[in-house]
Design a protein around this motif. Structure first.
Motif, PDB file in Angstrom:
ATOM      1  N   ASP A   1       1.556 132.093 -13.683  1.00 26.22           N
ATOM      2  CA  ASP A   1       2.021 133.241 -12.889  1.00 26.22           C
ATOM      3  C   ASP A   1       1.317 133.376 -11.536  1.00 26.22           C
ATOM      4  O   ASP A   1       1.948 133.637 -10.521  1.00 26.22           O
ATOM      5  N   PHE A   2      -0.008 133.209 -11.542  1.00 23.52           N
ATOM      6  CA  PHE A   2      -0.752 133.448 -10.301  1.00 23.52           C
ATOM      7  C   PHE A   2      -0.469 132.368  -9.256  1.00 23.52           C
ATOM      8  O   PHE A   2      -0.576 132.619  -8.066  1.00 23.52           O
ATOM      9  N   HIS A   3      -0.113 131.164  -9.703  1.00 21.08           N
ATOM     10  CA  HIS A   3       0.295 130.129  -8.734  1.00 21.08           C
ATOM     11  C   HIS A   3       1.631 130.481  -8.108  1.00 21.08           C
ATOM     12  O   HIS A   3       1.910 130.123  -6.964  1.00 21.08           O
TER      13      HIS A   3
ATOM     14  N   SER B   1       5.162 122.502  -7.886  1.00 24.40           N
ATOM     15  CA  SER B   1       4.131 123.153  -7.091  1.00 24.40           C
ATOM     16  C   SER B   1       4.767 123.657  -5.808  1.00 24.40           C
ATOM     17  O   SER B   1       5.472 122.917  -5.124  1.00 24.40           O
ATOM     18  N   LYS B   2       4.540 124.916  -5.514  1.00 19.64           N
ATOM     19  CA  LYS B   2       4.884 125.436  -4.187  1.00 19.64           C
ATOM     20  C   LYS B   2       3.577 125.993  -3.630  1.00 19.64           C
ATOM     21  O   LYS B   2       3.468 127.161  -3.232  1.00 19.64           O
TER      22      LYS B   2
ATOM     23  N   ALA C   1      -0.132 119.886  -2.439  1.00 20.43           N
ATOM     24  CA  ALA C   1       1.179 119.483  -1.944  1.00 20.43           C
ATOM     25  C   ALA C   1       2.247 120.234  -2.730  1.00 20.43           C
ATOM     26  O   ALA C   1       1.985 120.787  -3.807  1.00 20.43           O
ATOM     27  N   ASP C   2       3.459 120.244  -2.158  1.00 17.92           N
ATOM     28  CA  ASP C   2       4.620 120.879  -2.802  1.00 17.92           C
ATOM     29  C   ASP C   2       5.509 119.807  -3.424  1.00 17.92           C
ATOM     30  O   ASP C   2       5.590 118.690  -2.908  1.00 17.92           O
ATOM     31  N   GLY C   3       6.228 120.191  -4.449  1.00 19.85           N
ATOM     32  CA  GLY C   3       7.197 119.277  -5.050  1.00 19.85           C
ATOM     33  C   GLY C   3       7.568 119.737  -6.441  1.00 19.85           C
ATOM     34  O   GLY C   3       6.992 120.693  -6.969  1.00 19.85           O
ATOM     35  N   ALA C   4       8.559 119.075  -7.013  1.00 22.62           N
ATOM     36  CA  ALA C   4       8.981 119.383  -8.381  1.00 22.62           C
ATOM     37  C   ALA C   4       9.325 118.077  -9.086  1.00 22.62           C
ATOM     38  O   ALA C   4       9.750 117.112  -8.448  1.00 22.62           O
ATOM     39  N   ILE C   5       9.109 118.062 -10.391  1.00 24.35           N
ATOM     40  CA  ILE C   5       9.409 116.882 -11.208  1.00 24.35           C
ATOM     41  C   ILE C   5      10.145 117.347 -12.460  1.00 24.35           C
ATOM     42  O   ILE C   5       9.741 118.332 -13.087  1.00 24.35           O
ATOM     43  N   VAL C   6      11.228 116.654 -12.793  1.00 27.81           N
ATOM     44  CA  VAL C   6      11.954 116.934 -14.038  1.00 27.81           C
ATOM     45  C   VAL C   6      12.105 115.623 -14.802  1.00 27.81           C
ATOM     46  O   VAL C   6      12.341 114.566 -14.203  1.00 27.81           O
ATOM     47  N   MET C   7      11.933 115.682 -16.098  1.00 29.01           N
ATOM     48  CA  MET C   7      12.148 114.512 -16.956  1.00 29.01           C
ATOM     49  C   MET C   7      13.067 114.892 -18.104  1.00 29.01           C
ATOM     50  O   MET C   7      13.013 116.024 -18.594  1.00 29.01           O
ATOM     51  N   VAL C   8      13.884 113.918 -18.529  1.00 34.35           N
ATOM     52  CA  VAL C   8      14.765 114.126 -19.678  1.00 34.35           C
ATOM     53  C   VAL C   8      14.270 113.227 -20.811  1.00 34.35           C
ATOM     54  O   VAL C   8      14.087 112.015 -20.623  1.00 34.35           O
ATOM     55  N   LEU C   9      14.033 113.836 -21.976  1.00 37.98           N
ATOM     56  CA  LEU C   9      13.575 113.103 -23.155  1.00 37.98           C
ATOM     57  C   LEU C   9      14.699 113.040 -24.183  1.00 37.98           C
ATOM     58  O   LEU C   9      15.479 113.993 -24.315  1.00 37.98           O
ATOM     59  N   ALA C  10      14.740 111.925 -24.907  1.00 35.42           N
ATOM     60  CA  ALA C  10      15.817 111.744 -25.880  1.00 35.42           C
ATOM     61  C   ALA C  10      15.283 111.158 -27.177  1.00 35.42           C
ATOM     62  O   ALA C  10      14.288 110.429 -27.195  1.00 35.42           O
ATOM     63  N   SER C  11      15.981 111.490 -28.260  1.00 34.52           N
ATOM     64  CA  SER C  11      15.703 110.840 -29.541  1.00 34.52           C
ATOM     65  C   SER C  11      16.081 109.360 -29.417  1.00 34.52           C
ATOM     66  O   SER C  11      16.833 108.972 -28.518  1.00 34.52           O
ATOM     67  N   GLU C  12      15.603 108.551 -30.335  1.00 33.10           N
ATOM     68  CA  GLU C  12      15.860 107.106 -30.259  1.00 33.10           C
ATOM     69  C   GLU C  12      17.364 106.816 -30.265  1.00 33.10           C
ATOM     70  O   GLU C  12      17.856 105.997 -29.487  1.00 33.10           O
TER      71      GLU C  12
ATOM     72  N   GLY D   1      -3.839 110.936  -3.206  1.00 30.31           N
ATOM     73  CA  GLY D   1      -2.801 110.379  -2.346  1.00 30.31           C
ATOM     74  C   GLY D   1      -1.491 111.138  -2.387  1.00 30.31           C
ATOM     75  O   GLY D   1      -0.782 111.243  -1.379  1.00 30.31           O
ATOM     76  N   MET D   2      -1.136 111.654  -3.564  1.00 32.22           N
ATOM     77  CA  MET D   2       0.141 112.370  -3.707  1.00 32.22           C
ATOM     78  C   MET D   2      -0.017 113.866  -3.504  1.00 32.22           C
ATOM     79  O   MET D   2       0.963 114.579  -3.327  1.00 32.22           O
ATOM     80  N   GLY D   3      -1.240 114.343  -3.583  1.00 31.76           N
ATOM     81  CA  GLY D   3      -1.495 115.772  -3.441  1.00 31.76           C
ATOM     82  C   GLY D   3      -1.767 116.409  -4.788  1.00 31.76           C
ATOM     83  O   GLY D   3      -1.306 115.917  -5.824  1.00 31.76           O
ATOM     84  N   ASN D   4      -2.520 117.508  -4.746  1.00 33.17           N
ATOM     85  CA  ASN D   4      -2.750 118.308  -5.940  1.00 33.17           C
ATOM     86  C   ASN D   4      -1.512 119.170  -6.143  1.00 33.17           C
ATOM     87  O   ASN D   4      -1.228 120.059  -5.350  1.00 33.17           O
ATOM     88  N   LEU D   5      -0.770 118.897  -7.209  1.00 34.98           N
ATOM     89  CA  LEU D   5       0.512 119.567  -7.457  1.00 34.98           C
ATOM     90  C   LEU D   5       0.374 120.697  -8.481  1.00 34.98           C
ATOM     91  O   LEU D   5       1.341 121.023  -9.182  1.00 34.98           O
ATOM     92  N   LEU D   6      -0.807 121.273  -8.587  1.00 32.26           N
ATOM     93  CA  LEU D   6      -1.055 122.395  -9.509  1.00 32.26           C
ATOM     94  C   LEU D   6      -0.619 122.016 -10.923  1.00 32.26           C
ATOM     95  O   LEU D   6      -1.066 121.007 -11.439  1.00 32.26           O
ATOM     96  N   ASP D   7       0.287 122.769 -11.516  1.00 28.34           N
ATOM     97  CA  ASP D   7       0.670 122.531 -12.909  1.00 28.34           C
ATOM     98  C   ASP D   7       1.488 121.250 -13.092  1.00 28.34           C
ATOM     99  O   ASP D   7       1.685 120.793 -14.217  1.00 28.34           O
ATOM    100  N   ALA D   8       1.976 120.671 -11.995  1.00 24.64           N
ATOM    101  CA  ALA D   8       2.809 119.459 -12.093  1.00 24.64           C
ATOM    102  C   ALA D   8       1.989 118.176 -12.015  1.00 24.64           C
ATOM    103  O   ALA D   8       2.557 117.086 -12.080  1.00 24.64           O
ATOM    104  N   ASN D   9       0.663 118.281 -11.905  1.00 15.83           N
ATOM    105  CA  ASN D   9      -0.149 117.060 -11.751  1.00 15.83           C
ATOM    106  C   ASN D   9       0.083 116.049 -12.867  1.00 15.83           C
ATOM    107  O   ASN D   9       0.230 114.860 -12.619  1.00 15.83           O
ATOM    108  N   GLY D  10       0.114 116.512 -14.105  1.00 13.14           N
ATOM    109  CA  GLY D  10       0.277 115.594 -15.227  1.00 13.14           C
ATOM    110  C   GLY D  10       1.636 114.911 -15.210  1.00 13.14           C
ATOM    111  O   GLY D  10       1.763 113.735 -15.568  1.00 13.14           O
TER     112      GLY D  10
END
Ligand SMILES: [Zn+2]
Lengths: 155, 383
Positions: B56-58, B111-112, B208-219, B328-337
């Motif tokens: 929330d605070f971010h 991260s914004k 840095a700012d940015g967003a990442i989305v991943m889609v996971l699937a069953s086998e 190199g890519m920036g600290n993306l807060l909660d999106a770092n991982g």
């Protein structure tokens, strides 16, 4: 400086701030810990005999075995410097003209994080002893700030 | 029924020091559209559950989880937000599929940071309110004190930490999504201003700012939808005591435990022999060295030496942070991982472009939530 501040024709944004004001209850162990600092100039820990671990600052419970702790120990006011840093930025991120020296001073199996007296801070080394310097009793309010700073024991 | 879970779609938006034209929702939307297109799925029809990570605070918005369904296509669908790192979100999506109740799950982190005008105030408010915060110390002191004790016990040096910055920012030059690529020398790093000595400003990742989305699937779904699934072999996470007074100042036991958990699931006994490359937290440069040791790749005190020898260089035996890392890519807060995991997926798919590694089969992503936290997460993946 952000892009928005540099470029008046940039897209607009709205600015706001959160009002967040909190009260933090010391709790049963915290109250006794801070009362001992305020009234007796003492640093207290609590002991877990299952884990042979002395918690400083004192805790009501052992985080290792989750037992309730009621054995209180006076751990003295002189401890060993485990680590330290010379900090060049202020609380809000603005630069500090003079760096401040922060250290973790070991008491029992825990310790206290506090400032080191500024005139001595360049001589600091890991492993040195440091002693808590308390405010005068009339100025104490029952907080970590009742300790003014720690001074190095150079001899 | 098979147990395996794969990452079959990735999308990202960014990464840039500022994104004044986009709202956080639009960053997320762009990343989500790319991930769904990459996975070949319709989010409204196909994705069964959504996981996001945010603090929330971010965001500057209370109860922020309420603000995430719309831009992801998750309105009126199962979704929840975790106050944790992107790898915690990824692990949660992995578990959702493992339950057998869902076969397609999306994960989002962003991260914004450029909109957070008082970031030091937020980290300060993460300090213990009665023991530490009254002293009004900038939270970087925790990094400075940890680095000092780590160097003292491990025998690692400031030069070796600077070498991490040189390597990662040089790697970032090969990553078009990394904004902080630079050709620097150890001397350039060490001559920079101090932040919290021995930690310097130039050894600290900029936001840095940015967003990442991943889609996971069953086998079952992954085999239908994807030609290049990246399989999750193991996930682990762990938190040490939050109290600065109760932690070990030279070790990151939370990372060690997170790795043990992931290795156990993956059946990995010799991490260095089994894993081909890694992306680890380098929010502060020393953290890369410390993390590589806690992850079991090197003995305590060895990571700095092998870094100097070039072992963790992109052409070395064990490349680390080929993406450029947080430095190199920036600290993306909660999106770092998620940024660390993104590079693992790109490399394992063979689509990392000019920085593509050869002959790799298993990669490890690691993340740490930054000061003053003692929280680490690990994910191991293979192609
Ligand atoms: Zn105990």
């Amino acid at each position: 400086m952000t892009y928005l501040e540099r470029e008046p024709a940039a897209p607009k944004a709205w600015q706001d701030e959160m009002q967040v004001t909190n009260r933090y209850t010391y709790g049963v162990a915290g109250e006794r810990f801070f009362r001992a600092i305020k009234d007796e100039s003492k640093i207290l820990g609590t002991r877990c005999n299952n884990c042979e671990h002395t918690y400083v600052p004192a805790s009501l419970f052992c985080e290792r075995c989750l037992d309730h702790l009621d054995e209180w120990i006076d751990v003295g006011t002189t401890g060993e410097i485990v680590t330290f840093t010379h900090l060049y930025v202020d609380y809000d991120g603005s630069p500090l003209l003079e760096p401040e020296t922060i250290a973790f001073i070991k008491f029992g199996d825990g310790g206290i994080i506090h400032r080191i007296e500024s005139n001595e801070s360049q001589q600091i080394e890991i492993g040195m002893s440091a002693r808590a310097v308390f405010k005068s009793k009339t100025e104490r309010a029952g907080s970590i700030l009742d300790i003014l700073h720690f001074e190095l024991m150079t001899s | 029924m098979s147990d395996r879970v794969a990452i079959i779609g990735i999308g990202w938006s960014g990464f840039r020091p500022v994104t004044p034209e986009y709202s956080y929702k639009e960053l997320m939307y762009e990343a989500a559209r790319r991930a769904y297109s990459d996975a070949g799925v319709d989010p409204r029809r196909d994705i069964e559950s959504f996981v996001t990570v945010a603090e929330d605070f971010h965001e500057g918005t209370s109860i922020f989880d309420e603000y995430t369904p719309d831009q992801l296509g998750a309105v009126l669908k199962p979704m929840h937000t975790i106050t944790g790192d992107g790898l915690h979100g990824l692990a949660t999506a992995y578990m959702l599929i493992k339950t057998g109740q869902f076969s397609l799950v999306a994960v989002e982190g962003h991260s914004k940071a450029s909109n957070l005008l008082t970031p030091d105030g937020v980290t300060a408010y993460a300090q213990d309110p009665v023991l530490n915060r009254p002293l009004r110390m900038n939270t970087h002191f925790v990094g400075g004190m940890e680095m000092n004790r780590y160097l003292y016990e491990s025998g690692s040096t400031q030069e070796q930490c600077a070498q991490v910055v040189v390597k990662n920012r040089s790697n970032a030059l090969e990553n078009p999504s990394a904004p902080f690529g630079a050709d620097l020398s150890v001397e350039d790093i060490l001559s920079g201003p101090p932040l919290s000595w021995p930690l310097g400003v130039r050894e600290t990742a900029e936001h840095a700012d940015g967003a990442i989305v991943m889609v996971l699937a069953s086998e079952e779904k992954a085999k239908v939808l994807s030609e290049t699934p990246v399989w999750i072999l193991g996930a682990g996470w762990s938190n040490d005591s939050p109290g600065l007074e109760n932690r070990d100042w030279s070790s990151a036991n939370y990372t060690k435990n997170a790795a043990k958990m992931a290795y156990r699931q993956a059946g990995i006994y010799h991490p260095y022999q089994t894993i081909d490359f890694a992306e680890v937290s380098d929010i502060y440069a020393y953290k890369e060295l410390q993390s590589l040791e806690e992850l079991g790749f090197f003995q305590f005190g060895e990571a700095g030496l092998v870094t100097e020898e070039g072992l963790t260089h992109k052409d070395g035996d064990f490349p680390v942070n080929v993406s450029g890392g947080c430095l190199g890519m920036g600290n993306l807060l909660d999106a770092n991982g998620l940024a660390r995991a993104l590079e693992i997926v790109l490399q394992l798919r063979g689509t990392a472009g000019p920085r593509q590694l050869e002959g790799i089969n298993v990669g490890l992503a690691h993340s740490w939530r930054g000061v003053p936290t003692a929280s680490g997460a690990v994910m191991i993946m293979s192609n």
